[in-house]
Write a protein that holds these residues in place. Structure first.
Motif, PDB file in Angstrom:
ATOM      1  N   MET A   1     -30.092 -31.035  43.197  1.00  0.00           N
ATOM      2  CA  MET A   1     -28.808 -30.833  42.627  1.00  0.00           C
ATOM      3  C   MET A   1     -29.383 -29.775  41.426  1.00  0.00           C
ATOM      4  SD  MET A   1     -26.447 -33.644  40.364  1.00  0.00           S
ATOM      5  CE  MET A   1     -26.453 -34.762  41.632  1.00  0.00           C
ATOM      6  N   LYS A   2     -28.178 -28.826  41.263  1.00  0.00           N
ATOM      7  CA  LYS A   2     -28.293 -27.815  40.180  1.00  0.00           C
ATOM      8  C   LYS A   2     -27.200 -27.639  39.537  1.00  0.00           C
ATOM      9  CE  LYS A   2     -30.674 -23.586  39.989  1.00  0.00           C
ATOM     10  NZ  LYS A   2     -31.303 -22.261  40.453  1.00  0.00           N
ATOM     11  N   GLY A   3     -27.293 -27.686  38.198  1.00  0.00           N
ATOM     12  CA  GLY A   3     -25.854 -27.398  37.442  1.00  0.00           C
ATOM     13  C   GLY A   3     -26.179 -27.533  35.842  1.00  0.00           C
ATOM     14  N   SER A   4     -25.480 -27.851  35.020  1.00  0.00           N
ATOM     15  CA  SER A   4     -25.636 -27.822  33.665  1.00  0.00           C
ATOM     16  C   SER A   4     -24.273 -28.441  33.120  1.00  0.00           C
ATOM     17  CB  SER A   4     -25.636 -26.662  32.805  1.00  0.00           C
ATOM     18  OG  SER A   4     -24.672 -25.678  33.025  1.00  0.00           O
ATOM     19  N   LEU A   5     -24.517 -29.137  31.953  1.00  0.00           N
ATOM     20  CA  LEU A   5     -23.241 -29.696  31.355  1.00  0.00           C
ATOM     21  C   LEU A   5     -23.389 -29.137  29.725  1.00  0.00           C
ATOM     22  CD1 LEU A   5     -20.975 -31.767  31.031  1.00  0.00           C
ATOM     23  CD2 LEU A   5     -22.882 -33.390  30.671  1.00  0.00           C
ATOM     24  N   CYS A   6     -22.294 -29.105  29.108  1.00  0.00           N
ATOM     25  CA  CYS A   6     -22.387 -28.580  27.739  1.00  0.00           C
ATOM     26  C   CYS A   6     -21.247 -29.411  26.921  1.00  0.00           C
ATOM     27  CB  CYS A   6     -22.402 -27.114  27.612  1.00  0.00           C
ATOM     28  SG  CYS A   6     -22.325 -26.326  25.899  1.00  0.00           S
ATOM     29  N   HIS A   7     -21.895 -29.712  25.757  1.00  0.00           N
ATOM     30  CA  HIS A   7     -20.837 -30.416  24.628  1.00  0.00           C
ATOM     31  C   HIS A   7     -21.289 -30.232  23.175  1.00  0.00           C
ATOM     32  CE1 HIS A   7     -17.799 -33.125  23.064  1.00  0.00           C
ATOM     33  NE2 HIS A   7     -18.801 -33.618  22.494  1.00  0.00           N
ATOM     34  N   GLU A   8     -20.408 -29.792  22.479  1.00  0.00           N
ATOM     35  CA  GLU A   8     -20.999 -29.532  21.039  1.00  0.00           C
ATOM     36  C   GLU A   8     -20.496 -30.910  20.171  1.00  0.00           C
ATOM     37  OE1 GLU A   8     -20.457 -25.870  19.187  1.00  0.00           O
ATOM     38  OE2 GLU A   8     -20.817 -24.665  20.974  1.00  0.00           O
ATOM     39  N   LEU A   9     -21.257 -31.255  19.619  1.00  0.00           N
ATOM     40  CA  LEU A   9     -21.161 -32.200  18.476  1.00  0.00           C
ATOM     41  C   LEU A   9     -21.902 -32.130  17.001  1.00  0.00           C
ATOM     42  CD1 LEU A   9     -19.710 -35.257  17.960  1.00  0.00           C
ATOM     43  CD2 LEU A   9     -22.049 -36.133  18.701  1.00  0.00           C
ATOM     44  N   LYS A  10     -21.145 -32.022  15.962  1.00  0.00           N
ATOM     45  CA  LYS A  10     -21.938 -32.109  14.740  1.00  0.00           C
ATOM     46  C   LYS A  10     -22.319 -33.501  14.371  1.00  0.00           C
ATOM     47  CE  LYS A  10     -19.844 -27.930  12.846  1.00  0.00           C
ATOM     48  NZ  LYS A  10     -19.599 -27.409  11.674  1.00  0.00           N
ATOM     49  N   SER A  11     -23.694 -33.485  13.906  1.00  0.00           N
ATOM     50  CA  SER A  11     -24.497 -34.500  13.432  1.00  0.00           C
ATOM     51  C   SER A  11     -24.948 -34.292  12.114  1.00  0.00           C
ATOM     52  CB  SER A  11     -25.321 -34.979  14.456  1.00  0.00           C
ATOM     53  OG  SER A  11     -26.181 -36.107  14.260  1.00  0.00           O
TER      54      SER A  11
END
Length: 78
Positions: A1-11
């Motif tokens: 399986m190949k792919g990516s996931l992106c999500h931005e969250l300030k911490s």
């Protein structure tokens, strides 16, 4: 399986603290608790969370043709 996931969250946490949880096998222990309809169990077959680690991801009953999959960490890019 190949792919990516992106999500931005300030911490307010440092990057090192976030990756301590998100970047390791600890996340695999949390996902079944947070998303039981997606994964019922995550087991470390080989390794400690670094390159070469193999996980067995077990899916909940009721997903036709999909009982489990194995995933191997071949590259880790924090």
């Amino acid at each position: 399986m190949k792919g990516s996931l992106c999500h931005e969250l300030k911490s307010s946490l440092s990057a090192a603290e976030v990756w301590e949880v998100y970047g390791g096998v600890l996340l695999g222990q949390l996902i079944p608790q947070l998303l039981p309809d997606v994964l019922s169990k995550v087991e470390v077959v080989v390794g400690d969370g670094g390159v070469g680690t193999v996980l067995r991801l077990t899916f909940p009953p009721g997903i036709p043709g999909l009982e489990y999959q194995k995933e191997k960490f071949i590259k880790i890019d924090n």
